[in-house]
Design a protein around this motif. Structure first.
Motif, short mmCIF file in Angstrom:
data_model
loop_
_atom_site.label_atom_id
_atom_site.label_comp_id
_atom_site.label_asym_id
_atom_site.label_seq_id
_atom_site.Cartn_x
_atom_site.Cartn_y
_atom_site.Cartn_z
N ASP A 292 0.84 -1.20 0.00
CA ASP A 292 0.00 0.00 0.00
C ASP A 292 0.88 1.25 0.00
N GLY A 293 1.17 1.75 -1.19
CA GLY A 293 2.02 2.94 -1.31
C GLY A 293 1.37 4.17 -0.73
N GLN A 294 0.04 4.25 -0.80
CA GLN A 294 -0.66 5.41 -0.26
C GLN A 294 -0.53 5.47 1.26
N LEU A 295 -0.66 4.33 1.92
CA LEU A 295 -0.53 4.29 3.37
C LEU A 295 0.90 4.62 3.78
N CYS A 296 1.86 4.14 3.01
CA CYS A 296 3.27 4.49 3.26
C CYS A 296 3.45 5.99 3.19
#
Length: 321
Positions: free
Chosen positions: A151-155
Motif C-alpha cells: 500500500d504505497g498510499q498508506l506508506c
C-alpha cells in the motif's frame, strides 16, 4: 549567536532584499518575447543564467541563499523547520526503492537534518533505530505498510503526517514567532489541502483523520468530520476559522488555493522588513527568496512551453519587496 552578530546578519539580509525581484521585474519577464529574453532580465539581476537550464538556475539560487545565511549564523538549528520535511521525503524515497527494487535512482532533496546516507542505510537494512525517535517510528510504520500490503498510499500518509508533525514541532522549538508561525501555517494549509481533496473524492472521515495533523488554528477532528460530509460542509467549517478567506480560492481551483496560501505566508512575514535584530528577519528572507524562486520557475516554465502570459500571471505570488 550574540545579538550584535544577529544585527550584522540582519543588516546584510536587508541589504540583499533591495536587489530581490519585484512585481515589475516579473511582469517584464512575462512580457519577454522568448525564454532567452526572460533569462537576460534575470542576468541583469545577478542570477546565474549561464547555466541556462531552469532547474540548474533555480538550484544555484537556492544554494546561494542558504550559503549566505549559514556563513553568518553559527547555530542553524532554528531553521530546521524548513528542512525536516526533506528528511522524510528522502526516507520515503529510500524505502520505496528498497522494497520495490527499482533500478531507477529516486530524486533525493538536499539540505536535510539527517545525512542521506543514514536514511538510505536505515531503509536498506530495515533498521531505523539510529534515526530520531519520531522518524524511527514513522519509518518503521511506513516500511511495514509497503512491505506487507504494497500500500504505497498508506506508506506516503504515515511519512507525510510525520513530516508535518516534525515541521510543527521544529517551529515551536525554534524560539522564533516567525518560525513558529511558519510551522503552524504549513500544517494548517496541508490539512486543508488534504481535507479538500478527500471531500471531493468522497473519502470517509476515518481516512481523512489519519492524514491530518493537529495544530492550534484548526481542529483536525472537526476538519475530518466536515470533509467526510463533502465539500460544502468543509467550506462551512472553514468559514468559521482563521482560514475563512481560503474558501473562495478553494471553490475556484487547487492552483488558486496554493496561491492564496503563499500570499498568506508572505503577509505574515512582511513586518520583518523593519526589524533590525533577531532571527525573524533572516527567516523572512529565506521565505521571501523561496517565493521569488517559485515565481521565476513558473515564468520560465511558461516561456519554455509558450503558455499565455495571463495563464502564468494568475498563478504568481505576491513579492516580498
Amino acid at each position: 549567536m550574540a545579538n550584535n552578530l544577529y544585527i550584522y546578519a540582519v543588516t546584510r539580509a536587508h541589504v540583499r532584499e533591495l536587489s530581490m525581484l519585484t512585481s515589475t521585474t516579473l511582469e517584464q519577464m512575462l512580457a519577454a518575447p522568448d525564454y532567452d529574453a526572460a533569462l537576460a532580465i534575470l542576468a541583469e539581476k545577478g542570477w546565474e543564467t549561464e547555466l541556462h537550464e531552469p532547474g540548474a538556475i533555480l538550484m544555484a539560487e537556492e544554494n546561494k541563499t542558504w550559503d549566505f545565511i549559514s556563513e553568518m549564523v553559527e547555530d542553524m538549528s532554528p531553521f530546521n523547520v524548513f528542512l525536516v520535511a526533506n528528511d522524510y521525503h528522502n526516507l520515503k524515497a529510500a524505502i520505496k526503492k528498497t522494497i520495490t527494487g527499482s533500478e531507477v535512482e529516486p530524486v533525493y532533496l538536499p539540505r536535510g537534518t539527517v545525512p542521506l546516507a543514514q536514511l538510505r542505510h536505515a531503509a536498506e537494512t530495515a533498521d531505523f533505530s539510529d534515526l530520531p525517535p519520531e522518524m524511527r517510528v514513522a519509518g518503521e510504520a511506513a516500511f511495514d505498510a509497503l512491505r506487507t500490503s504494497g500500500d504505497g498510499q498508506l506508506c506516503d500518509i504515515r511519512l507525510d503526517v510525520a513530516a508535518l508533525a516534525a515541521t510543527y514541532q521544529a517551529g515551536k522549538a525554534s524560539g522564533s514567532d516567525i518560525l513558529a508561525r511558519y510551522g503552524e501555517l504549513t500544517v494548517a494549509v496541508a490539512d486543508i489541502k488534504t481535507a479538500a481533496r478527500c471531500a471531493k473524492l468522497g473519502k470517509p472521515r476515518s481516512f481523512v483523520r489519519e492524514a491530518l495533523v493537529e495544530c492550534e488554528t484548526l481542529s483536525a477532528d472537526r476538519l475530518a468530520l466536515a470533509a467526510g460530509e463533502g465539500p460544502e460542509a468543509l467550506y462551512t467549517y472553514l468559514a468559521n476559522t482563521d482560514y475563512a478567506e481560503a474558501v473562495p480560492a478553494l471553490r475556484k481551483s487547487a492552483a488558486a488555493f496554493e496561491c492564496w496560501c503563499d500570499n498568506l505566508m508572505m503577509d505574515s512575514i512582511r513586518s520583518q522588513k523593519t526589524v533590525n535584530s533577531g532571527i525573524g528577519p533572516l527567516a523572512a528572507y529565506l521565505l521571501a527568496r523561496e517565493c521569488e524562486i517559485k515565481s521565476v520557475r513558473m515564468i520560465l516554465s511558461g516561456q519554455l512551453n509558450r503558455l499565455p502570459a495571463a495563464a502564468v500571471r494568475e498563478r504568481l505570488r505576491e513579492m516580498y519587496v
